[in-house]
Structures are given as C-alpha cells and as structure tokens.
Scaffold this active site. Structure first.
Site, PDB file in Angstrom:
ATOM      1  N   ARG A 108      13.308   7.989   0.859  1.00 15.93           N
ATOM      2  CA  ARG A 108      11.924   7.804   1.334  1.00 15.93           C
ATOM      3  C   ARG A 108      10.882   8.155   0.270  1.00 15.93           C
ATOM      4  O   ARG A 108       9.738   8.486   0.584  1.00 15.93           O
ATOM      5  CB  ARG A 108      11.648   8.619   2.600  1.00 15.93           C
ATOM      6  N   LYS A 130       1.298  -1.932  -7.222  1.00 14.85           N
ATOM      7  CA  LYS A 130       2.057  -2.950  -6.476  1.00 14.85           C
ATOM      8  C   LYS A 130       3.425  -3.053  -7.141  1.00 14.85           C
ATOM      9  O   LYS A 130       3.520  -3.134  -8.369  1.00 14.85           O
ATOM     10  CB  LYS A 130       1.373  -4.308  -6.578  1.00 14.85           C
ATOM     11  N   GLU A 172      -3.731 -11.961 -19.910  1.00 11.50           N
ATOM     12  CA  GLU A 172      -4.333 -11.005 -18.955  1.00 11.50           C
ATOM     13  C   GLU A 172      -5.522 -10.266 -19.576  1.00 11.50           C
ATOM     14  O   GLU A 172      -6.491  -9.941 -18.895  1.00 11.50           O
ATOM     15  CB  GLU A 172      -3.284 -10.005 -18.446  1.00 11.50           C
ATOM     16  N   LYS A 214      -8.243  -2.386 -15.532  1.00 12.16           N
ATOM     17  CA  LYS A 214      -7.354  -2.626 -14.377  1.00 12.16           C
ATOM     18  C   LYS A 214      -7.408  -1.439 -13.413  1.00 12.16           C
ATOM     19  O   LYS A 214      -7.595  -1.609 -12.207  1.00 12.16           O
ATOM     20  CB  LYS A 214      -5.925  -2.866 -14.886  1.00 12.16           C
ATOM     21  N   GLU A 224      -6.657  -4.255  -2.125  1.00 10.87           N
ATOM     22  CA  GLU A 224      -7.146  -5.621  -2.379  1.00 10.87           C
ATOM     23  C   GLU A 224      -7.913  -6.234  -1.201  1.00 10.87           C
ATOM     24  O   GLU A 224      -7.614  -7.328  -0.755  1.00 10.87           O
ATOM     25  CB  GLU A 224      -5.965  -6.516  -2.775  1.00 10.87           C
ATOM     26  N   ARG A 228     -10.649  -5.918  -6.101  1.00 11.17           N
ATOM     27  CA  ARG A 228      -9.353  -6.080  -6.763  1.00 11.17           C
ATOM     28  C   ARG A 228      -8.912  -7.541  -6.797  1.00 11.17           C
ATOM     29  O   ARG A 228      -8.181  -7.957  -7.684  1.00 11.17           O
ATOM     30  CB  ARG A 228      -8.290  -5.206  -6.070  1.00 11.17           C
ATOM     31  N   ASN A 232      -7.114 -11.682  -9.565  1.00 11.85           N
ATOM     32  CA  ASN A 232      -6.299 -12.885  -9.334  1.00 11.85           C
ATOM     33  C   ASN A 232      -6.887 -14.118 -10.001  1.00 11.85           C
ATOM     34  O   ASN A 232      -6.382 -15.226  -9.803  1.00 11.85           O
ATOM     35  CB  ASN A 232      -6.153 -13.161  -7.832  1.00 11.85           C
ATOM     36  N   HIS A 235      -4.780 -17.034 -11.154  1.00 12.68           N
ATOM     37  CA  HIS A 235      -3.422 -16.787 -10.675  1.00 12.68           C
ATOM     38  C   HIS A 235      -2.986 -17.673  -9.504  1.00 12.68           C
ATOM     39  O   HIS A 235      -1.792 -17.809  -9.265  1.00 12.68           O
ATOM     40  CB  HIS A 235      -3.233 -15.316 -10.304  1.00 12.68           C
ATOM     41  N   HIS A 239       0.253 -19.165 -10.571  1.00 11.91           N
ATOM     42  CA  HIS A 239       1.542 -18.821  -9.959  1.00 11.91           C
ATOM     43  C   HIS A 239       2.291 -20.073  -9.526  1.00 11.91           C
ATOM     44  O   HIS A 239       3.518 -20.151  -9.656  1.00 11.91           O
ATOM     45  CB  HIS A 239       1.341 -17.908  -8.752  1.00 11.91           C
ATOM     46  N   HIS A 249       4.553 -16.613 -17.869  1.00 13.39           N
ATOM     47  CA  HIS A 249       3.447 -16.161 -17.023  1.00 13.39           C
ATOM     48  C   HIS A 249       2.106 -16.414 -17.728  1.00 13.39           C
ATOM     49  O   HIS A 249       1.180 -16.980 -17.147  1.00 13.39           O
ATOM     50  CB  HIS A 249       3.617 -14.676 -16.702  1.00 13.39           C
TER      51      HIS A 249
HETATM   52  N1  GLY Z   1       1.931  -3.525 -10.500  1.00 12.16           N
HETATM   53  C1  GLY Z   1       0.967  -4.531 -10.681  1.00 12.16           C
HETATM   54  C2  GLY Z   1      -0.239  -4.339  -9.832  1.00 12.16           C
HETATM   55  O1  GLY Z   1      -0.304  -3.416  -9.045  1.00 12.16           O
HETATM   56  O2  GLY Z   1      -1.162  -5.136  -9.935  1.00 12.16           O
END
Ligand code: GLY
Length: 340
Positions: A108, A130, A172, A214, A224, A228, A232, A235, A239, A249
């Site tokens: 956990r 993320k 990026e 970032k 997001e 945030r 994108n 993207h 994507h 990418h």
């Molecule tokens: N790990 C990539 C993000 O959080 O955007």
C-alpha cells in the site's frame, strides 16, 4: 549541487540539481533500498550499481505493462522489501512510471525516489507524480498520482544519450517555453542542440528551469482540473500520431504542436505559428508530415480528456500564453484537414 523543495498537495518533492549519482548513498540507506532500472542504463553505467540491490528490466514502452509489475513485485518479495524499503527508479519515463506505480501499490505504498537518465524524464516524464502502465493500446490507462520524495539529477547520464532522445527532451522544453515563458523561447531561438550538448552549465540550467516550470504548474493543480492541462499542448493529436505511426514521442508532439499552433492562428489570431515551426526544426524536430486524419480522429475520440463529443484542446494566444478550449470533434476535423 542545488537543492530545491516543492510542496505538492500533502507531499514534498526535493530536487537535487547538478548532483552526482554517488550522492544517492546520502539520501537513502543502501541496505533498505532497491534500484529499478533497465538493461540499457544498466549496461551503460554498470559500475554505478555495484553494492546496490538492483532489479534490471528489459527496456522499452512495450514492457510498461501489468506482467512487468507482477515480476517486480515478485522480486521485491524475494529481496524481503518491506515498508522501510526505498524503491528508486533509475531510468527514463518508462522506468520512473513503473517505479512510481509499484512504489504506490506495494504494501500500500513505500518510499520512492527517481534518478532520471534521459532529458525527457529530467524535464517532464519523471516529474508531476502521474505514474502507471499501459493496457492494450491504451497508454497510461492504469495508474496513480503520487509524488516521489526526491529526484536526483546527474547530467553524466546524458553523455550516452542517443541524438533522438535529446530531441525528445527538447520537444517538451519547447512546449514549456511556448506555453509559459517567452524569455525561454527567445533563449532557445538563439541556441541549438549542439550548444546544449557541449555546454554542461547551459544544459544544467535549462533542466532546472524546465523542472521548475513543470513542478510549479503541478503545484497549482496536481489533479489537472485547470492550469496543469496546459502541459497537454500538442499532446492530443501528438498521442494519436504516436499510437498510429512508428514515431518517437518528441516527433509526435512536435507535429501535434504545429497543428495546435495552426488551429490557434485560425481560432485565436495567434501570430507566431511559423516562429514555433522554425524553432522545432532548429532542434531537429519534424514540422510537416502526411497522416491519415480520419484514423487519428478515431483515436482522439478515445482520449481521456474528451467530454462527450468535445475535446479540451490547448491553444495559444501568443508565445508564453496558452489556454484550454473545448472544441467539438467535428470542428477539429474540419480545421485540421489540409486545405486544397
Ligand atoms: N509523471 C509525469 C507527470 O506527472 O506528468
């Protein structure tokens, strides 16, 4: 070495910039730490891993899947990893995504840190919390948002980085500049890839600036709901291109940014689409390609950011200023169609 702390939600992430890998021994107890890396990084830097418990995975996005998670968990249990154990991802975005995800679910949640080894991971993929894995054709379908305790930046890893990976990182970096920082955009216009490859201080400072862009964006909006989503930019189409065609990418995002800039000209009177194209080309990124728009539209209709028949598209007003705009898919398709 420069230490910078970022408070994100209830977590604090510390970045150790311009650091050495050997500093890791000061951050975590070697006997309670497992490093997770891939074969490429391990082969290129074998001596660094001496003395550390290390799990070495096959390299590539195709291994960012549940069976890899199961295999790592199996190895963690064999190594008797427990709640005191640190899991450190040493690698590019695939490794830091896996380490972040496994660290969030094993017992956990155990403590996680990252040593990003690609430019893309240093400025983007390893930052923001993320993490997760792909499922079938869906990228990052399963995952969590959980911030790592620290990131250790050592630019020696960039010495063995292939040219293509440098370009991925710069896609990026250019995105950050065009969305948030006109001064950075101008600085990038004055230089080129080889300048940053040869100049350690310049690349270290560029990485630090981009990590700050970032993380300060994520700090304001971890989940997001607002600002945030600007990250994108390029993207949504990018994507889709990445899923349908064999491109990196950075290449896909570059084409996505060119399309988004053209849309911004048509919808918002954005004046600098050509300037953005020239900058991307200056860093070796593609700006023109012929693609099957119908196929890409079908993929975009599956995007996580869609709302019914509309998609939240990031458009530019000017260099340094971007905002989300809800566009019907039908409008998007009409505007993206090449004019004959
Ligand atoms: N790990 C990539 C993000 O959080 O955007």
């Amino acid at each position: 070495m420069k230490q910078r702390k970022f408070k994100i939600g209830a977590a604090v992430t510390t970045c150790y910039f311009s650091c050495q890998f050997s500093y890791l021994k000061k951050l975590v107890p070697i006997e309670h730490t497992v490093l997770l890396t891939d074969q490429h990084v391990y082969k290129a830097h074998a001596s660094l891993f001496k003395g550390w418990n290390t799990i070495v995975l096959k390299a590539g996005e195709s291994y960012k899947i549940q069976p890899t998670v199961d295999a790592v968990i199996e190895q963690l249990t064999k190594l008797k990893a427990d709640r005191q154990t640190w899991l450190i991802g040493v690698g590019g975005g695939v490794i830091t995504d896996l380490a972040g995800y496994i660290g969030a679910i094993y017992m956990r949640g155990i403590k996680v840190g990252f040593v990003p080894t690609t430019l893309l991971a240093m400025v983007d993929a390893a930052l923001g919390g993320k993490n997760g894995i792909d499922h079938g054709t869906y990228k990052n379908l399963v995952g969590t948002i959980r911030q790592p305790a620290f990131l250790l930046y050592d630019t020696k890893f960039l010495k063995t980085l292939p040219e293509k990976e440098w370009k991925n990182g710069f896609a990026e970096i250019i995105k950050h500049a065009v969305c948030f920082k006109p001064n950075l955009f101008r600085a990038l216009e004055k230089n080129n890839l080889s300048y940053y490859q040869k100049n350690k201080r310049a690349i270290e400072s560029l990485i630090e600036k981009n990590a700050w862009i970032k993380l300060s964006t994520v700090q304001q909006d971890e989940t997001e709901q607002g600002i945030r989503s600007i990250l994108n930019f390029g993207h949504t189409l990018g994507h889709a291109i990445e899923m349908v065609y064999e491109v990196s990418h950075g290449e896909a995002i570059s084409l996505g940014m060119v399309a988004a800039a053209t849309l911004s000209s048509k919808l918002n009177g954005f004046m600098d689409a050509t300037r953005l194209q020239l900058l991307l080309a200056q860093y070796g990124l593609p700006t023109v390609a012929s693609y099957d728009l119908t196929k890409l539209m079908r993929v975009m209709e599956m995007d996580k950011k869609k709302t019914g028949k509309k998609v939240r598209y990031i458009l530019l007003e000017k260099i340094g200023k971007a905002r989300p705009q809800l566009l019907p898919f039908s409008t998007l398709e009409k505007l993206l169609k090449p004019q004959s």
